[in-house]
Structures are given as structure tokens and as C-alpha cells.
Design a protein around this motif. Structure first.
Motif, PDB file in Angstrom:
ATOM      1  N   GLY A 297      -7.995  -5.033  -2.827  1.00 22.41           N
ATOM      2  CA  GLY A 297      -7.134  -4.802  -3.977  1.00 22.41           C
ATOM      3  C   GLY A 297      -5.687  -4.503  -3.668  1.00 22.41           C
ATOM      4  N   GLY A 298      -5.345  -4.405  -2.400  1.00 26.04           N
ATOM      5  CA  GLY A 298      -3.959  -4.150  -2.042  1.00 26.04           C
ATOM      6  C   GLY A 298      -3.083  -5.364  -2.283  1.00 26.04           C
ATOM      7  N   GLY A 299      -1.776  -5.161  -2.106  1.00 26.96           N
ATOM      8  CA  GLY A 299      -0.839  -6.260  -2.286  1.00 26.96           C
ATOM      9  C   GLY A 299       0.577  -5.771  -2.407  1.00 26.96           C
ATOM     10  N   LEU A 300       1.449  -6.692  -2.832  1.00 29.29           N
ATOM     11  CA  LEU A 300       2.858  -6.389  -3.039  1.00 29.29           C
ATOM     12  C   LEU A 300       3.099  -6.165  -4.529  1.00 29.29           C
ATOM     13  CD1 LEU A 300       5.844  -6.292  -2.103  1.00 29.29           C
ATOM     14  CD2 LEU A 300       5.879  -8.788  -2.405  1.00 29.29           C
ATOM     15  N   VAL A 301       3.747  -5.062  -4.860  1.00 34.32           N
ATOM     16  CA  VAL A 301       4.010  -4.734  -6.263  1.00 34.32           C
ATOM     17  C   VAL A 301       5.405  -4.135  -6.370  1.00 34.32           C
ATOM     18  CG1 VAL A 301       2.950  -2.450  -6.054  1.00 34.32           C
ATOM     19  CG2 VAL A 301       3.047  -3.569  -8.295  1.00 34.32           C
ATOM     20  N   GLN A 302       6.048  -4.349  -7.499  1.00 33.68           N
ATOM     21  CA  GLN A 302       7.373  -3.785  -7.714  1.00 33.68           C
ATOM     22  C   GLN A 302       7.277  -2.306  -8.076  1.00 33.68           C
ATOM     23  OE1 GLN A 302       9.318  -6.179 -10.712  1.00 33.68           O
ATOM     24  NE2 GLN A 302       9.968  -7.691  -9.195  1.00 33.68           N
ATOM     25  N   PRO A 303       8.322  -1.555  -7.803  1.00 31.11           N
ATOM     26  CA  PRO A 303       8.327  -0.145  -8.225  1.00 31.11           C
ATOM     27  C   PRO A 303       8.029  -0.022  -9.716  1.00 31.11           C
ATOM     28  CG  PRO A 303      10.170  -0.563  -6.763  1.00 31.11           C
ATOM     29  CD  PRO A 303       9.540  -1.901  -7.047  1.00 31.11           C
ATOM     30  N   GLY A 304       7.208   0.940 -10.055  1.00 30.15           N
ATOM     31  CA  GLY A 304       6.771   1.131 -11.432  1.00 30.15           C
ATOM     32  C   GLY A 304       5.515   0.368 -11.787  1.00 30.15           C
ATOM     33  N   GLY A 305       5.069  -0.492 -10.902  1.00 26.42           N
ATOM     34  CA  GLY A 305       3.885  -1.294 -11.159  1.00 26.42           C
ATOM     35  C   GLY A 305       2.582  -0.566 -10.865  1.00 26.42           C
TER      36      GLY A 305
ATOM     37  N   GLN B 280      -3.538  -3.081   2.636  1.00 29.60           N
ATOM     38  CA  GLN B 280      -2.103  -2.829   2.633  1.00 29.60           C
ATOM     39  C   GLN B 280      -1.563  -2.800   1.207  1.00 29.60           C
ATOM     40  OE1 GLN B 280       0.261  -2.419   5.331  1.00 29.60           O
ATOM     41  NE2 GLN B 280       1.592  -1.859   3.604  1.00 29.60           N
ATOM     42  N   VAL B 281      -0.807  -1.762   0.898  1.00 23.67           N
ATOM     43  CA  VAL B 281      -0.086  -1.658  -0.364  1.00 23.67           C
ATOM     44  C   VAL B 281       1.400  -1.589  -0.036  1.00 23.67           C
ATOM     45  CG1 VAL B 281       0.388  -0.216  -2.379  1.00 23.67           C
ATOM     46  CG2 VAL B 281      -1.977  -0.549  -1.592  1.00 23.67           C
ATOM     47  N   THR B 282       2.161  -2.507  -0.600  1.00 19.44           N
ATOM     48  CA  THR B 282       3.595  -2.525  -0.389  1.00 19.44           C
ATOM     49  C   THR B 282       4.293  -2.468  -1.734  1.00 19.44           C
ATOM     50  OG1 THR B 282       3.344  -3.854   1.618  1.00 19.44           O
ATOM     51  CG2 THR B 282       5.541  -3.775   0.619  1.00 19.44           C
ATOM     52  N   VAL B 283       5.143  -1.464  -1.905  1.00 20.49           N
ATOM     53  CA  VAL B 283       5.882  -1.289  -3.152  1.00 20.49           C
ATOM     54  C   VAL B 283       7.357  -1.576  -2.856  1.00 20.49           C
ATOM     55  CG1 VAL B 283       6.404   0.235  -5.080  1.00 20.49           C
ATOM     56  CG2 VAL B 283       4.236   0.484  -3.829  1.00 20.49           C
ATOM     57  N   SER B 284       7.831  -2.678  -3.396  1.00 23.68           N
ATOM     58  CA  SER B 284       9.193  -3.109  -3.076  1.00 23.68           C
ATOM     59  C   SER B 284       9.695  -4.066  -4.142  1.00 23.68           C
ATOM     60  CB  SER B 284       9.218  -3.809  -1.712  1.00 23.68           C
ATOM     61  OG  SER B 284      10.499  -4.338  -1.440  1.00 23.68           O
TER      62      SER B 284
ATOM     63  N   THR C 104       4.089   2.994  -0.205  1.00 24.56           N
ATOM     64  CA  THR C 104       3.783   1.912   0.722  1.00 24.56           C
ATOM     65  C   THR C 104       3.030   2.449   1.931  1.00 24.56           C
ATOM     66  OG1 THR C 104       5.697   0.590   0.050  1.00 24.56           O
ATOM     67  CG2 THR C 104       4.802   0.187   2.262  1.00 24.56           C
ATOM     68  N   ALA C 105       1.863   1.871   2.185  1.00 25.26           N
ATOM     69  CA  ALA C 105       0.999   2.339   3.267  1.00 25.26           C
ATOM     70  C   ALA C 105      -0.237   1.448   3.341  1.00 25.26           C
ATOM     71  CB  ALA C 105       0.569   3.787   3.024  1.00 25.26           C
ATOM     72  N   VAL C 106      -1.003   1.648   4.396  1.00 25.49           N
ATOM     73  CA  VAL C 106      -2.362   1.105   4.438  1.00 25.49           C
ATOM     74  C   VAL C 106      -3.279   2.174   3.853  1.00 25.49           C
ATOM     75  CG1 VAL C 106      -4.224   0.223   5.872  1.00 25.49           C
ATOM     76  CG2 VAL C 106      -1.846  -0.291   6.466  1.00 25.49           C
ATOM     77  N   TYR C 107      -4.077   1.777   2.891  1.00 24.66           N
ATOM     78  CA  TYR C 107      -4.976   2.705   2.200  1.00 24.66           C
ATOM     79  C   TYR C 107      -6.402   2.510   2.723  1.00 24.66           C
ATOM     80  CZ  TYR C 107      -1.344   4.121  -1.032  1.00 24.66           C
ATOM     81  OH  TYR C 107      -0.193   4.661  -1.579  1.00 24.66           O
ATOM     82  N   TYR C 108      -7.048   3.643   3.022  1.00 23.75           N
ATOM     83  CA  TYR C 108      -8.389   3.642   3.581  1.00 23.75           C
ATOM     84  C   TYR C 108      -9.315   4.488   2.707  1.00 23.75           C
ATOM     85  CZ  TYR C 108      -5.951   2.363   7.921  1.00 23.75           C
ATOM     86  OH  TYR C 108      -5.165   1.758   8.877  1.00 23.75           O
ATOM     87  N   CYS C 109     -10.565   4.055   2.574  1.00 24.67           N
ATOM     88  CA  CYS C 109     -11.540   4.957   1.987  1.00 24.67           C
ATOM     89  C   CYS C 109     -12.362   5.593   3.102  1.00 24.67           C
ATOM     90  CB  CYS C 109     -12.423   4.284   0.938  1.00 24.67           C
ATOM     91  SG  CYS C 109     -13.506   3.017   1.551  1.00 24.67           S
TER      92      CYS C 109
END
Length: 115
Positions: free
Chosen positions: A8-16, A110-114, A90-95
Motif C-alpha cells: 500500500g505504500g507509494g508516492l503521495v503529495q503533502p496533505g494526501g 516505502q511511503v514518500t510524501v513529496s 516519508t519512511a519505510v513502514y513496517y508491521c
């Protein structure tokens, strides 16, 4: 053998928003508390949120009010709904799950907020 698979990670804009999923196998899922952690580049892994077997939740101050952890015991899956995302998320998210005193991790997403 415990296996955790995040997605479910990915690239998303701030506020998303994004919703992460973590599918667990090898355990009786409903019997274990679950957690989400994250690790940003050059930083230590940090706890983000946790959910007990009864569904009680706790959050790091940095995400409180923006992130929501939940679980679906029928699907052996824990979720992390992330709203109002910031670049500092922005980070790598782990469960994570602790079974018999042993901590198990997924491969991370990976979650990237940019912008």
C-alpha cells in the motif's frame, strides 16, 4: 513460521492519504497485538501505532489525529490509514508482531510524501 507482508505504500503529495496493509500468516492472528513502525533515511526505526487483541489503539504523538490503526481478524490483516500526510512522514513502514518473546517484521513498504 511467522510471515508479515506489507503493501500500500507509494508516492503521495503533502496533505494526501494512503492506507497500508499488513497480511499475517503463521500465527493465530486474533491472539496477538500488532504494531506499525517506520524508519526514515539516516534515522532509527520508530514506533508509530499499536493495536491490542481487543482493538484498543495507541499512537505516537507525531501521528496522533492523522493516522488510524485497525485490524480485521477474519482477514488476518492490520491496516494503517494515513491522512494529512507530511513530508516528514516519508519512511519505510513496517508491521510487527511479538510471538513468544520474538519480534517479527515484514519487508516494509516505502511511503514518500513529496510535491
Amino acid at each position: 513460521q511467522v510471515q508479515l507482508v506489507e503493501s500500500g505504500g507509494g508516492l503521495v503529495q503533502p496533505g494526501g492519504s494512503l492506507r497500508l496493509s499488513c497480511a499475517a500468516s503463521g500465527i493465530i492472528f486474533r491472539l496477538y497485538a500488532m504494531g506499525w513502525y517506520r524508519q526514515a533515511p539516516g534515522k532509527q526505526r520508530e514506533w508509530v501505532a499499536g493495536i491490542t487483541t481487543a482493538g484498543s489503539t495507541n499512537y505516537a504523538d507525531s501521528v496522533k489525529g492523522r493516522f488510524t490503526i485497525s485490524r480485521d481478524n477474519a482477514k488476518n490483516t492490520v491496516y494503517l490509514q494515513m491522512n494529512s500526510l507530511k513530508p516528514e512522514d516519508t519512511a519505510v513502514y513496517y508491521c510487527n508482531v511479538v510471538v513468544g518473546g520474538r519480534s517479527s517484521w515484514g519487508q516494509g513498504t516505502q511511503v514518500t510524501v513529496s510535491s
